[in-house]
Design an enzyme around this catalytic site. Structure first.
Site, PDB file in Angstrom:
ATOM      1  CG  HIS A  33      -1.910  -1.066   1.297  1.00  0.00           C
ATOM      2  ND1 HIS A  33      -1.825  -2.085   2.219  1.00  0.00           N
ATOM      3  CD2 HIS A  33      -3.024  -1.308   0.564  1.00  0.00           C
ATOM      4  CE1 HIS A  33      -2.854  -2.906   2.060  1.00  0.00           C
ATOM      5  NE2 HIS A  33      -3.589  -2.460   1.059  1.00  0.00           N
ATOM      6  CE  LYS A 145      -2.657  -8.828  -2.781  1.00  0.00           C
ATOM      7  NZ  LYS A 145      -3.769  -9.811  -2.685  1.00  0.00           N
TER       8      LYS A 145
END
Length: 277
Positions: A33, A145
């Site tokens: 993140h 992802k």
């Protein structure tokens, strides 16, 4: 760095900004993140990171209730990478009344994740559309992802003519190759050691294809058998076209191998892109 909880306050604060990039998250942040936020910052943007655990995208029996809420730790991490605003609304702020307008996902959402997580993409697209309308950014960054999610979001943005650039960021991995995920925290010590096998099998398929093998179904079956023998419950391993996630053909040059599998009580996903010359 400001922490803002209301839509009205966020809109007021952003009204004077001309170059905004948003990074949508559900919190419980890790280095993956933070890399998205750093990429946003590198664009010279005013960076907004949203933190919201969206109940609409959790299928019945999913892990909505146990999904980690770690706002204070998340904000401390985001401050270190220069994020300008953390937008952290609660459920009442995002859904002041029952959400009756739900985004209908495109057909590419019906396969793979869509088959095993009914309603997930509709809920995800609905909150992403709401978020993009709230922030009205110039760009939004999503990680690769969640490869199918990224493709579905791009399709929505194109079809509803949103004036926002969707930027894809490469998956961040641990030293042993495991894709970073908030759900990795569910793994026991033994499961964490085993978890790397998923990425290893994808790399075996990637190497085989780059070496000239084209029996994709056989490669998928071998990988599924290998995981199953080591206690995994495999949802899918699939070689697809990068664009549209359609089945590959003989002339395909840009592929992706995607996987989702349960290790104990934790569902892991991963993918690897394959470029053939």
């Amino acid at each position: 760095m400001q922490i803002i909880h209301s839509i009205a306050e966020l809109r007021q604060r952003l009204s004077a900004e001309s170059n905004v990039t948003v990074v949508p998250t559900m919190g419980n942040l890790h280095e993956g993140h933070l890399s998205l936020a750093q990429r946003a910052k590198a664009r010279g943007s005013y960076v907004v990171v949203s933190i919201f655990v969206n109940h609409l995208q959790f299928e019945p029996g999913g892990d909505f209730d146990r999904y980690p809420r770690t706002l204070n730790d998340d904000c401390a991490k985001l401050k270190t990478v220069g994020v300008d605003i953390v937008f952290a609304p609660d459920d009442q702020e995002m859904y002041p009344e029952p959400q009756q307008v739900i985004v209908q996902p495109p057909p590419l959402a019906e396969m793979l994740e869509g088959e095993y997580r009914p309603g997930h993409f509709a809920g995800m697209l609905t909150v992403v559309l709401k978020l993009l309308n709230i922030v009205q950014p110039d760009a939004a960054i999503f990680g690769k992802k969640d490869y199918q999610q990224l493709a579905v979001i791009r399709e929505m943005v194109q079809q509803v003519n949103l004036p926002v650039e969707i930027i894809a960021a490469d998956t961040v991995r641990a030293a042993d190759g495991l894709a970073l995920s908030s759900r990795n925290g569910y793994l026991s010590e033994a499961e964490r050691t085993e978890a790397v096998r998923l990425n290893q099998q994808l790399r075996v398929i990637k190497t085989a294809i780059e070496s000239g093998q084209r029996d994709y179904a056989s490669l998928e079956d071998i990988a599924i058998s290998e995981l199953t023998e080591h206690g995994w419950k495999v949802n899918y391993i699939a070689v697809r076209e990068q664009r549209g996630l359609s089945l590959p053909h003989s002339a395909s040059t840009k592929l992706v191998v995607l996987a989702a599998a349960w290790l104990g009580k934790t569902r892991l996903i991963d993918n690897l892109e394959i470029a053939l010359t």
